[in-house]
Scaffold this motif. Sequence first.
Motif, PDB file in Angstrom:
ATOM      1  N   GLN A   1       0.848  -1.184   0.000  1.00 13.92           N
ATOM      2  CA  GLN A   1       0.000   0.000   0.000  1.00 13.92           C
ATOM      3  C   GLN A   1       0.883   1.233   0.000  1.00 13.92           C
ATOM      4  N   LEU A   2       0.520   2.212  -0.825  1.00 10.32           N
ATOM      5  CA  LEU A   2       1.278   3.467  -0.891  1.00 10.32           C
ATOM      6  C   LEU A   2       0.313   4.627  -0.660  1.00 10.32           C
ATOM      7  N   PRO A   3       0.575   5.478   0.308  1.00  6.37           N
ATOM      8  CA  PRO A   3      -0.319   6.588   0.603  1.00  6.37           C
ATOM      9  C   PRO A   3      -0.108   7.760  -0.367  1.00  6.37           C
ATOM     10  N   VAL A   4      -0.524   7.583  -1.610  1.00  3.29           N
ATOM     11  CA  VAL A   4      -0.332   8.605  -2.645  1.00  3.29           C
ATOM     12  C   VAL A   4      -1.668   8.959  -3.281  1.00  3.29           C
ATOM     13  N   ARG A   5      -1.749  10.175  -3.801  1.00  2.00           N
ATOM     14  CA  ARG A   5      -2.943  10.626  -4.531  1.00  2.00           C
ATOM     15  C   ARG A   5      -2.671  10.690  -6.034  1.00  2.00           C
ATOM     16  N   HIS A   6      -1.395  10.785  -6.416  1.00  2.00           N
ATOM     17  CA  HIS A   6      -0.990  10.867  -7.822  1.00  2.00           C
ATOM     18  C   HIS A   6       0.267  10.026  -7.999  1.00  2.00           C
ATOM     19  N   PHE A   7       0.410   9.422  -9.176  1.00  2.00           N
ATOM     20  CA  PHE A   7       1.642   8.692  -9.483  1.00  2.00           C
ATOM     21  C   PHE A   7       1.781   8.581 -10.991  1.00  2.00           C
ATOM     22  N   THR A   8       2.991   8.290 -11.416  1.00  2.00           N
ATOM     23  CA  THR A   8       3.258   8.014 -12.826  1.00  2.00           C
ATOM     24  C   THR A   8       3.722   6.574 -12.931  1.00  2.00           C
ATOM     25  N   LEU A   9       3.136   5.852 -13.860  1.00  2.00           N
ATOM     26  CA  LEU A   9       3.548   4.502 -14.191  1.00  2.00           C
ATOM     27  C   LEU A   9       4.406   4.606 -15.448  1.00  2.00           C
ATOM     28  N   ALA A  10       5.624   4.082 -15.406  1.00  2.00           N
ATOM     29  CA  ALA A  10       6.552   4.205 -16.531  1.00  2.00           C
ATOM     30  C   ALA A  10       7.168   2.851 -16.850  1.00  2.00           C
ATOM     31  N   TRP A  11       7.470   2.639 -18.127  1.00  2.00           N
ATOM     32  CA  TRP A  11       8.109   1.400 -18.553  1.00  2.00           C
ATOM     33  C   TRP A  11       8.705   1.595 -19.934  1.00  2.00           C
ATOM     34  N   ASN A  12       9.582   0.664 -20.312  1.00  4.68           N
ATOM     35  CA  ASN A  12      10.121   0.618 -21.666  1.00  4.68           C
ATOM     36  C   ASN A  12       9.392  -0.473 -22.419  1.00  4.68           C
ATOM     37  N   HIS A  13       8.891  -0.126 -23.602  1.00 11.03           N
ATOM     38  CA  HIS A  13       8.180  -1.085 -24.442  1.00 11.03           C
ATOM     39  C   HIS A  13       9.064  -2.307 -24.661  1.00 11.03           C
ATOM     40  N   SER A  14       8.512  -3.505 -24.475  1.00 12.39           N
ATOM     41  CA  SER A  14       9.319  -4.731 -24.499  1.00 12.39           C
ATOM     42  C   SER A  14       9.963  -5.015 -25.849  1.00 12.39           C
ATOM     43  N   ILE A  15       9.369  -4.550 -26.944  1.00 15.27           N
ATOM     44  CA  ILE A  15       9.943  -4.796 -28.275  1.00 15.27           C
ATOM     45  C   ILE A  15      10.678  -3.565 -28.787  1.00 15.27           C
TER      46      ILE A  15
ATOM     47  N   LYS B   1      11.602  -0.864 -27.105  1.00 10.66           N
ATOM     48  CA  LYS B   1      12.514  -0.258 -26.126  1.00 10.66           C
ATOM     49  C   LYS B   1      12.332   1.264 -26.043  1.00 10.66           C
ATOM     50  N   ILE B   2      11.094   1.707 -26.194  1.00 10.70           N
ATOM     51  CA  ILE B   2      10.746   3.127 -26.119  1.00 10.70           C
ATOM     52  C   ILE B   2      10.016   3.370 -24.802  1.00 10.70           C
ATOM     53  N   ARG B   3      10.392   4.435 -24.107  1.00 10.61           N
ATOM     54  CA  ARG B   3       9.784   4.750 -22.804  1.00 10.61           C
ATOM     55  C   ARG B   3       8.347   5.234 -22.983  1.00 10.61           C
ATOM     56  N   TRP B   4       7.495   4.748 -22.104  1.00 11.47           N
ATOM     57  CA  TRP B   4       6.088   5.106 -22.054  1.00 11.47           C
ATOM     58  C   TRP B   4       5.799   5.538 -20.625  1.00 11.47           C
ATOM     59  N   GLU B   5       5.040   6.608 -20.453  1.00 14.20           N
ATOM     60  CA  GLU B   5       4.679   7.095 -19.125  1.00 14.20           C
ATOM     61  C   GLU B   5       3.197   7.425 -19.089  1.00 14.20           C
ATOM     62  N   GLU B   6       2.544   7.100 -17.978  1.00 14.00           N
ATOM     63  CA  GLU B   6       1.138   7.424 -17.777  1.00 14.00           C
ATOM     64  C   GLU B   6       0.967   8.043 -16.392  1.00 14.00           C
ATOM     65  N   ASP B   7       0.301   9.184 -16.348  1.00 11.20           N
ATOM     66  CA  ASP B   7       0.042   9.885 -15.087  1.00 11.20           C
ATOM     67  C   ASP B   7      -1.360   9.530 -14.602  1.00 11.20           C
ATOM     68  N   TYR B   8      -1.447   9.065 -13.356  1.00  7.47           N
ATOM     69  CA  TYR B   8      -2.722   8.653 -12.765  1.00  7.47           C
ATOM     70  C   TYR B   8      -3.048   9.480 -11.534  1.00  7.47           C
ATOM     71  N   ARG B   9      -4.334   9.659 -11.307  1.00 10.63           N
ATOM     72  CA  ARG B   9      -4.862  10.232 -10.072  1.00 10.63           C
ATOM     73  C   ARG B   9      -5.625   9.121  -9.371  1.00 10.63           C
ATOM     74  N   VAL B  10      -5.406   8.971  -8.079  1.00  6.06           N
ATOM     75  CA  VAL B  10      -6.089   7.951  -7.292  1.00  6.06           C
ATOM     76  C   VAL B  10      -7.399   8.551  -6.786  1.00  6.06           C
ATOM     77  N   SER B  11      -8.529   7.905  -7.115  1.00  8.47           N
ATOM     78  CA  SER B  11      -9.844   8.393  -6.679  1.00  8.47           C
ATOM     79  C   SER B  11     -10.635   7.230  -6.083  1.00  8.47           C
ATOM     80  N   THR B  12     -11.732   7.537  -5.436  1.00  5.46           N
ATOM     81  CA  THR B  12     -12.575   6.482  -4.860  1.00  5.46           C
ATOM     82  C   THR B  12     -13.172   5.603  -5.953  1.00  5.46           C
ATOM     83  N   GLU B  13     -13.291   6.125  -7.175  1.00  3.37           N
ATOM     84  CA  GLU B  13     -13.826   5.342  -8.294  1.00  3.37           C
ATOM     85  C   GLU B  13     -12.790   4.428  -8.925  1.00  3.37           C
ATOM     86  N   GLY B  14     -11.514   4.695  -8.689  1.00  2.00           N
ATOM     87  CA  GLY B  14     -10.442   3.901  -9.282  1.00  2.00           C
ATOM     88  C   GLY B  14      -9.275   4.789  -9.689  1.00  2.00           C
TER      89      GLY B  14
END
Length: 129
Positions: free
Chosen positions: A15-29, A31-44
Amino acid sequence: MIGLCLGLAGSLWAQLPVRHFTLAWNHSIEKIRWEEDYRVSTEGLVLHEARVRGNGAGMDIPDDARLDNGSWHFQPRLPPQQPLKLGRTPEAGDYQLCIEGDCQSMSQWVGAPTSAQPFIELWSCEIAG
């Protein structure tokens, strides 16, 4: 307090007590970086913005994306994800969770990816505070 939970099939691993985070990874084929910014809400988990440094296999840049500082920025129109299910294997590499600009491998919280456990789920949850 609402936060981010990590686990699988209802089993809580971290468990992480955060309201916002970025999920980042390199595409497996590609090898290009991808980033997604998320907000944590009661809906998901609400995807606010995505960025990718190029296109390739399964990485189509939307028509409304804008190029800024070497990355394509766009706003996917998805409902809140609850849970967000991610494939996670040793061959593909690990995701990074970035919190307030500090990026750490997801393995810091849940251990290294394994072939025996090829998925992980992220969801919003109540955290005792």
